[in-house]
Design an enzyme around this catalytic site. Structure first.
Site, short mmCIF file in Angstrom:
data_model
loop_
_atom_site.label_atom_id
_atom_site.label_comp_id
_atom_site.label_asym_id
_atom_site.label_seq_id
_atom_site.Cartn_x
_atom_site.Cartn_y
_atom_site.Cartn_z
N LEU A 124 0.86 -1.18 0.00
CA LEU A 124 0.00 0.00 0.00
C LEU A 124 0.90 1.23 0.00
O LEU A 124 1.96 1.22 0.63
CB LEU A 124 -0.89 0.00 1.23
CG LEU A 124 -1.93 -1.13 1.29
CD1 LEU A 124 -2.72 -1.06 2.58
CD2 LEU A 124 -2.87 -1.06 0.09
N ALA A 178 0.81 3.88 1.55
CA ALA A 178 1.15 4.36 2.89
C ALA A 178 2.37 3.64 3.45
O ALA A 178 3.09 4.18 4.28
CB ALA A 178 -0.05 4.16 3.82
N ASN A 225 -4.32 -0.12 -9.33
CA ASN A 225 -4.49 -1.36 -8.57
C ASN A 225 -4.04 -1.14 -7.13
O ASN A 225 -2.99 -0.56 -6.89
CB ASN A 225 -3.69 -2.50 -9.21
CG ASN A 225 -4.21 -3.86 -8.79
OD1 ASN A 225 -5.32 -3.96 -8.26
ND2 ASN A 225 -3.42 -4.88 -9.03
N TYR A 252 3.97 0.44 -9.21
CA TYR A 252 3.89 -0.31 -10.47
C TYR A 252 2.95 0.41 -11.45
O TYR A 252 3.28 0.59 -12.63
CB TYR A 252 3.38 -1.72 -10.16
CG TYR A 252 3.31 -2.65 -11.34
CD1 TYR A 252 4.47 -3.15 -11.93
CD2 TYR A 252 2.08 -3.04 -11.88
CE1 TYR A 252 4.40 -4.01 -13.01
CE2 TYR A 252 2.00 -3.90 -12.96
CZ TYR A 252 3.17 -4.38 -13.52
OH TYR A 252 3.11 -5.23 -14.59
#
Lengths: 427, 450, 283
Positions: free
Chosen positions: B297, B299, B348, B354
């Site tokens: 994630l 974060a 995503n 990515y």
């Protein structure tokens, strides 16, 4: 007489060298040589291609491997109609194979060739004691039951036992290290000098890996991507703390750190005529200039076992009209750190050069900054017959980096008091 | 042996078929995939729509030459292998009726893995608002048809340029053929460049070409190398030195050469070019396939994770292209193919780095394709954006999400690496000289980011 | 279809023992719908090297085409040792095998293995069982295999015979292999397939064989290895185990190549009309 032409070193490939009983413990000489060939074939686009000939060998060889190189070719992606044969000149095998095929190319007998070498200290053939061997052969020859019974009765429990071939000189019963210790003492080579050379070897090899120098000289094998023996973070303190392994008293200066370990590995070099290279889109890295072999009589203690290159080099220099200082790079095989240091000491010694080499003046020193610039056997390891191919490919690439005309000297000592040396010149 | 995921083999087994049908589960069929020697389509190709436009007359001969049997009406006998509907003459939305009139009866008579190809014109080049609306409408129709089709059939739209209709032949053939098995619901724009229809061996469209594939040791890269080789190219296989053993195996299998290097190295482009030039005389096709994932994630993404993905997947391409696209680089008529991802289009969760790199790749395509120097040299730049492909990159997705991802597309199955490779080989051929700046999704018309 | 994920590859010997002990009670014709899956299966390099040596492959990073079958063997055994599995495992005969490798398998890459048993089919000499094995690298299907086994018993005379193997070429002989008495034990050591019919004449006799026989999967692997590097990359092969090879014995390899298709097989040296194994390879 056929006219000669230049034979070019076009590239090389080896697998990373591993320590004895390390990751290649289960691999045979044939497996490793095949793997090294596969990488060479891939790098140079030779899949399905018929190469003039493939010449390689192993120092420690099982009798079933009588056709080692040909078997490796058959297991590779090279065309099956590529001829091959084995040669063996101890640790000089790889370089001798290079000299051989370079000469064939120079004479027009071959357009392309692969030279190589392989050795496994892990998968060594086990030999039964000589007495038992003879008795077993007799038993095998026996024809009648009576003869067989007699031959069998001759077997004694005490005959049993196995022998693993060792790096021992058959005629002296002394290990190579023990021989070297005598020479090192003769030339006053200190422990500190040896450790410094070993440290430099590790540091230079590590630096070469870091800059990607081996990216096009090496293909990983069995999960190994770098030479296993390489210790990038070793220090003089660490090397200095090792116990001595050879020699006695004040002469005991040689340790496992400044001697090469028993190793497993394989190397190959691709050579060809300039026409063949051009037709295959391959750019010569270096040209093979000359090669020389020498041997010394070490039995009476007249000369050190590993000192033959000291004799071979001046003969080759004389033939080429070159001095020892006319080179941009030197590759002196580090069988032991003391080998390199003794050889160089001999070349600088007026008496040795006059009495032994018959020269008016000493050959002189060599610039250490030009010596083994990407490390050598102390760091990489030394699978006997594979060392020549490692050095030839490495030097050819180094010379190519230096640019046209750069000249390099190779010196490799070998068991039996022999030495194989050669000159390459940047293409 | 056809390759399929466990579910697809299951629902195609006797018991599985009954179970799947009883439960109303999706029923994917094994897709028809290309192999040399197979016919272009299985069954006649209906040509309809306006049918007498320059586009159709330009295409008819080519389709026939490629072995297609063309029909003008839905035949009684064999099921249709494909339908080509020409709407290039649409002036107003009212003209769309001819599309409906052609497709409606044809859709009932489609064979397994049949193809619908709609041929239209670029809305941005419309002469009137009404015309633009009509042209834009084709996209909606095509995508809807794609979702209605069953049994592995696909629908795609080709936009052709006025006066250059013949240049679209290669694209139409690709979309009709088994090479486009997992390409569905896509729009391919064919530009205003004359393609010199040099006679090529249809089974070796890349004969004489030198192609470089990065990341070739494993996964999709190995399939790209194999597919380009099958189509006749000499392939330089590039991967990191640590993957050298696999790389050597791939290179020797395709009779190419192995080049071990890290694509992020500053001199990677120069070394690739030098290798291709000295070994093979030049360079025609570059496939920037090397890529990595470092999912987390945002974060929790540290600078290292962020940087490594962007460096390998995006910056390295820019860096290599400095050398590869220089005057002394790629030969005239060269091809650059990039690999984006559905994650770069739809985004995503856990893949911000990515997705950044893969969306950036689309930016590269737009930028390079507009470069006048490259256009003048006939160099095209395109990308594929794989959707759910059964491969390593999808592995880290949790199983449940993975199963959903695999089914959430019109073909109700994941694609195969070779499907991506086929789209890349399509871009690489000489016939696609007018195809540049496209991002074809190889996603089976995924619902994500649609 | 229920997919059960095992935490690791189970040990084979206890499973075989359990399967043997529970053999008598097994009946029925319904094979439970179940897939056993093991993730992150890592290749033990030393075992691989031993296998490569025994089967004639080079010791390298590439897995021989039949090797994932060996890796999956314990999983397959676990599936068949389940209490609700209708067919007794001991005495089951491997009839044929089809393998497709989609890409060269690198020993460094962990595999996910899946084993699924298919339905029982009537056969002249009992019933046959299809078993499907799949290997994935992460999510990509890289290798798949369909095996057919025969559970000997009351047969069905008019059962469909399935596809007969192609006839072996007449010759010339491409190899003569002398298979030693201890081959079965050696192969059992590297493969983990310790079925008694391969180990010792007495053990084999207890299972109704006159002598112990070579592992079919060894003859298959050895034959593929003899055909060169073709089976190391993407390729498909098929094998029919037509007649057991008793140990020790001498067999002849015959090979016929037509383009990328190879037909090969092993026949008896003593009686060349006896075909033991037929293999086809397409690469």
């Amino acid at each position: 007489m056929p006219t000669t032409r230049r034979a070019a070193v076009l590239g090389g490939n080896r697998i990373p060298f591993a320590r004895q009983f390390g990751p290649y413990a289960e691999a045979s000489n044939q497996d490793m040589l095949t793997a090294a060939l596969e990488g060479l074939v891939a790098r140079h686009g030779l899949a399905g291609e018929r190469v003039g000939e493939v010449v390689a060998g192993a120092v420690i060889k099982h009798s079933r491997d009588f056709n080692l190189t040909r078997e490796a070719v058959l297991g590779s992606s090279l065309a099956a109609d590529t001829p091959a044969y084995d040669i063996q000149q101890a640790c000089g095998t790889g370089l001798e194979a290079t000299i051989l095929v370079a000469n064939k190319i120079a004479l027009g007998q071959a357009e392309s060739a692969i030279a190589g070498g392989v050795d496994s200290a892990s998968d060594a053939p086990i030999v039964v004691p000589e007495r038992l061997r003879r008795k077993l052969l007799r038993l095998n020859r026996a024809k009648t039951p009576a003869e067989r019974a007699k031959a069998a009765a001759a077997l004694r429990p005490t005959d049993l036992g196995i022998q693993v071939p060792a790096a021992t000189e058959p005629r002296t019963g002394m290990s190579m290290g023990e021989h070297m210790a005598i020479t090192a003492a003769r030339w006053g080579v200190t422990r500190e000098a040896q450790d410094e050379l070993a440290l430099a070897s590790h540091q230079k090899l590590a630096a070469a890996y870091e800059r990607g120098f081996f990216d096009d000289l090496l293909t990983p094998y069995l999960g190994q991507t770098r030479d296993q023996n390489l210790r990038p973070d070793t220090t003089l303190e660490k090397l200095g703390s090792l116990r001595t392994a050879f020699g006695t008293g004040p002469d005991a200066t040689m340790t496992a750190g400044n001697s090469t370990p028993l190793s497993d590995g394989a190397s190959t070099v691709l050579l060809g005529s300039e026409e063949w290279a051009a037709a295959h889109g391959l750019k010569p890295l270096a040209f093979f200039v000359d090669g020389e072999t020498a041997a010394v009589d070490y039995l009476g203690g007249e000369e050190g076992l590993l000192m033959a290159p000291a004799y071979a080099v001046p003969r080759m220099l004389a033939r080429q009209g070159l001095s020892l200082q006319d080179f941009d790079l030197y590759e002196i095989h580090e069988a032991f750190a003391a080998t390199v240091l003794s050889t160089m000491a001999a070349w600088e010694d007026e008496e040795f050069c006059r009495e032994r080499l018959g020269l008016d003046a000493p050959l002189g020193g060599i610039d250490r900054a030009k010596l083994n610039v990407t490390g050598s056997s102390l760091a990489a390891g030394h699978p006997f017959a594979a060392t020549g191919g490692r050095i030839v490919a490495t030097l050819a690439k180094l010379l190519h980096e230096k640019g046209s005309g750069a000249r390099g000297l190779i010196s490799i000592c070998a068991a039996g008091g022999q030495g194989v040396v050669a000159i390459l010149e940047a293409a | 042996m056809p390759r399929s995921d466990g579910y697809t083999s299951f629902v195609n087994s006797g018991v599985g078929k009954k179970v799947a049908s009883a439960l109303g589960l999706p029923q994917p069929v094994p897709l028809r995939r290309y192999a040399p020697g197979r016919p272009l389509v299985d069954g006649p190709v209906l040509v309809g729509g306006h049918a007498d436009t320059p586009a159709v007359s330009a295409l008819r001969d080519g389709l026939t030459a490629a072995g297609a049997t063309l029909v003008d009406a839905v035949p009684d006998g064999p099921r249709l292998g494909g339908v080509v509907v020409d709407l290039t003459a649409a002036e107003t939305p009212a003209d769309l009726e001819s599309l409906r009139a052609t497709l409606a009866p044809a859709l009932k008579r489609l064979g397994r893995c049949a193809r619908v190809v709609v041929v239209g014109r670029d809305p941005e080049r419309a002469g009137s608002v009404a015309q633009r609306a009509a042209r834009r409408a084709l996209e909606g129709i095509t995508r809807s048809v794609g979702k209605e089709l069953r049994a592995g059939a696909t629908a795609n739209l080709v936009l052709v340029a006025d006066g250059h209709e013949a240049s679209a032949l290669g694209t139409v053939l690709f979309l009709l053929s088994a090479r486009s098995a997992y390409v569905d619901g896509q729009v391919v724009r064919v530009g205003e460049r004359e393609v010199h229809a040099a006679p090529v061996d249809a089974e070796r469209p890349l004969a004489g070409k030198v192609a470089v594939v990065t990341g070739a040791a494993r996964g999709i890269g190995a399939d790209i190398a194999r597919t380009l080789h099958r189509d006749g190219a000499t392939v330089v296989c590039v991967d990191v030195p640590a993957a050298g053993a696999s790389l050597a195996a791939v290179a020797n299998e395709v009779g190419g050469t192995a080049l071990q290097l890290d694509v992020t190295a500053l001199d990677a482009g120069t070394r690739i070019l030098e290798h291709a030039t000295t070994r093979h005389g030049g360079l025609d096709v570059v496939v920037h396939n090397a890529g990595i994932t470092r999912d987390k994630l945002l974060a929790n993404t540290d600078a290292e994770r962020w940087d490594s993905v962007l460096r390998v997947n995006l910056l390295s391409i820019l860096q290599m292209n400095e050398a590869l696209l220089a005057k002394s680089g790629l030969r005239d008529g060269g091809r650059v193919v990039l690999v984006s991802s559905i994650a770069g289009i739809a985004g995503n969760r856990g893949q911000s780095n990515y997705a950044a790199s893969k969306a950036g790749v689309i930016g590269l395509v737009d930028g390079y394709a507009a470069d006048r120097g490259l256009v003048r040299r006939g160099i095209t730049v395109n990308a594929v954006a794989p959707g759910f492909i059964e491969t390593e990159m999808t592995a880290r997705i949790p199983l449940a999400t993975r199963e959903v991802g695999r089914r959430l597309n019109s073909l109700a199955q994941g694609g195969l690496p070779v499907d991506v490779a086929e789209a890349i080989a399509f871009y690489a051929a000489d016939a696609q000289g007018a195809v540049s700046g496209n991002v074809i999704r190889v996603c089976g018309q995924s619902l994500l980011g649609a | 279809m229920a997919v059960e994920t095992l935490s690791s590859v189970p040990a084979t010997a206890p499973l075989l023992a359990r399967a043997a002990l529970t053999a008598r009670g097994r009946r029925g014709s319904e094979v439970p719908e179940r897939t056993l899956r093991v993730e992150d299966v890592r290749v033990d390099r030393a075992r691989l090297a031993a296998y490569q040596r025994l089967t004639g492959y080079d010791v390298s990073d590439l897995l021989p085409q039949p090797y994932p079958w060996v890796l999956a063997f314990p999983v397959q055994t676990a599936l068949m040792a389940r209490p609700d599995f209708p067919v007794p495992l001991p005495g089951m005969v491997h009839l044929e095998n089809r393998v497709t490798t989609h890409r060269a398998l690198d020993a460094a890459q962990p595999l996910t293995l899946e084993v699924t048993a298919g339905a029982l089919q009537p056969h002249r000499r009992g019933r046959t069982l299809d078993v499907r094995l799949e290997a994935r690298v992460d999510d990509e299907l890289v290798w798949e295999c369909d095996s057919v086994y025969l559970s000997r018993g009351r047969g069905t005379e008019d059962a469909s015979r399935g596809e007969a193997p192609p006839a072996l070429p007449e010759g010339p002989v491409a190899g003569v292999w002398r298979l030693p008495e201890g081959l079965g034990r050696e192969y059992a050591g590297v493969s983990g397939d310790v079925n008694p019919i391969h180990l010792h004449p007495l053990a084999a006799r207890a299972m109704g064989f006159p002598r112990h026989i070579a592992h079919g999967m060894w003859t298959y692997a050895r034959t593929l290895a003899a055909l060169g590097r073709g089976s190391l990359g993407p390729s498909s092969s098929r094998v029919w185990f037509t007649k057991p090879v008793f140990l020790p014995s001498t067999v002849e390899l015959v090979v016929q190549r037509s383009g990328r298709h190879v037909l090969a097989g092993l026949r008896s040296r003593k009686d060349p009309s006896t075909t033991h194994v037929v293999v086809t390879l397409d690469d």
